[in-house]
Design an enzyme around this catalytic site. Structure first.
Site, mmCIF file in Angstrom:
data_model
loop_
_atom_site.group_PDB
_atom_site.id
_atom_site.type_symbol
_atom_site.label_atom_id
_atom_site.label_comp_id
_atom_site.label_asym_id
_atom_site.label_seq_id
_atom_site.Cartn_x
_atom_site.Cartn_y
_atom_site.Cartn_z
ATOM 1 N N ASP A 49 -7.073 -4.280 -3.874
ATOM 2 C CA ASP A 49 -6.665 -2.910 -3.520
ATOM 3 C C ASP A 49 -5.388 -2.480 -4.257
ATOM 4 O OD1 ASP A 49 -7.711 -4.715 -1.614
ATOM 5 O OD2 ASP A 49 -7.564 -3.267 -0.006
ATOM 6 N N ASP A 87 0.808 -1.225 0.000
ATOM 7 C CA ASP A 87 0.000 0.000 0.000
ATOM 8 C C ASP A 87 0.841 1.275 0.000
ATOM 9 O OD1 ASP A 87 -2.576 -1.007 -0.198
ATOM 10 O OD2 ASP A 87 -2.761 -1.354 1.948
HETATM 11 N N1 GLY Z 1 -6.672 -1.461 1.602
HETATM 12 C C1 GLY Z 1 -7.501 -2.051 2.597
HETATM 13 C C2 GLY Z 1 -8.902 -1.590 2.629
HETATM 14 O O1 GLY Z 1 -9.514 -1.177 1.658
HETATM 15 O O2 GLY Z 1 -9.449 -1.684 3.710
#
Ligand code: GLY
Length: 382
Positions: free
Chosen positions: A166, A103
């Protein structure tokens, strides 16, 4: 949404975050419970390796102020965005480095890359490129995917083949890195990863899986997991939102028609299951009498649909986005500066005990971005 309503709502958002500066400048808020923010930069708290300074949503506080700078040109907003980015520098220089993950795009796109796009700042550019290198380093060439998360305990290998939907938002930092350096390696990785996700995550009905496990040594699909959704096989709403926006962005970067078709397929699934109330549940397959909601998904779906509408006009995607944003504004927004956070009823995970029915900083971020996108005033870095 009427133009007047959009600008009035943008003024309310600016007022709220102008007031928030007085109380929270120099912090990294992630979650507001009962109207009070936490602070992921507070090193006196014993965070786990990835839920303090390396928490995946830490770029959205700076992202809000970068968008407000794009909207108003007020220097104090750019200053706050930069201060929050500098707080995240501790992740490159301390034990939190080992907590960094797939992320990093969510962390350094809204902060460093947004700043560089607006101002050409070299310090911001270096931070963006550091994050892009980290993401590229997670690429598994055998399976052509970017690995999600890290070993659960050092040496524990069970999740080395895991990928999550994600990731489609994070790879924008790779497309950007190629654009800014001229080195094509980053975009090659982004495109191959997006192809793997397109082939393995999208079901026949257009819904997307949250987690897919690949064979980390040889590549190839092993199995899927329900992740933050209700269960394996269900349609976690935030996952659907990452899918729409992520594939629309990969199309914008590559002009590959199959990526656009993927975004359209997920969007059409989502539109077919949006409740009449336009309030978005945590999982589209949950019992319709259950009141679990995730307003975050609503704001991200709106962003994805507005982006998609730019590439596929005339299918009503923008109208649906406006309906979602109107509903959030009327039914789920708290503009009172005395309380932290605007968008209410956000949920981390369907089965998780924590972070249910709270405010997430990224819900407010995507709500602001969506309204600015409607006006063509957003700084676009995805
Ligand atoms: N990236 C994790 C979420 O969307 O909670």
């Amino acid at each position: 949404m009427e133009k007047k309503d959009i600008s009035e709502t943008l003024s309310l958002i600016e007022e709220k975050f102008k007031a928030a500066l007085e109380k929270h400048s120099g912090k990294l808020p992630a979650v507001a419970k009962d109207g009070i923010y936490d602070n992921r930069a507070d090193l006196s708290v014993s965070w786990t390796i990835d839920n303090g300074p390396a928490w995946w949503t830490n770029g959205f506080w700076g992202g809000i102020y970068n968008q407000l700078y794009a909207l108003t040109g007020k220097k104090e907003y750019l200053d706050e965005a930069r201060a929050s980015r500098r707080l995240m520098d501790t992740c490159f220089l301390s034990e939190y480095y080992t907590g960094l993950h797939h992320d990093v795009g969510f962390m350094w796109l809204p902060t460093a890359v947004a700043d560089f796009i607006m101002t050409g700042d070299e310090e911001a550019k270096r931070r963006g490129l550091l994050a892009a290198q980290l993401l590229a380093g997670r690429y598994n060439p055998a399976g052509e995917f970017i690995r999600a998360w890290n070993d659960i305990t050092p040496g524990e290998s069970s999740n080395r083949g895991w990928v999550i939907i994600d990731s489609m938002m994070n790879i924008s930092i790779l497309y950007w890195a190629t654009k800014v350096t001229g080195d094509p390696r980053f975009a090659h990785i982004a495109e191959r990863h997006a192809t793997t996700v397109m082939n393995a995550f999208i079901r026949d009905d257009g819904s997307v899986r949250h987690i897919v496990e690949f064979d980390a040594d040889k590549g190839g699909f092993v199995r899927d997991y329900g992740g933050q959704g209700m269960k394996q096989g269900s349609s976690w709403t935030r996952g659907q939102s990452w899918g729409i926006y992520g594939f629309a962005n990969s199309y914008a970067h590559t002009k590959r028609k199959d990526f656009l078709d993927a975004a359209v397929k997920i969007a059409d699934h989502v539109i077919s299951v949006i409740p009449k109330s336009y309030l978005i549940p945590v999982d589209f397959d949950q019992d319709e009498n259950l009141s679990f909601e995730d307003s975050t998904a609503s704001a991200i779906i709106a962003c994805g649909l507005i982006e998609l509408d730019r590439h596929v006009p005339g299918k009503g995607y923008r109208k649906t986005a406006e309906k979602l944003l109107e509903t959030l504004t009327k039914a789920r927004a708290d503009f009172d500066p005395a309380h932290d956070g605007i968008i209410q009823r956000c949920t981390g995970s369907y089965n998780g005990p924590n972070d249910r029915e709270v405010n997430f900083v990224y819900a407010d971020y995507y709500y602001l971005e969506a309204l600015m996108k409607l006006e063509g005033k957003d700084v676009m870095f995805w």
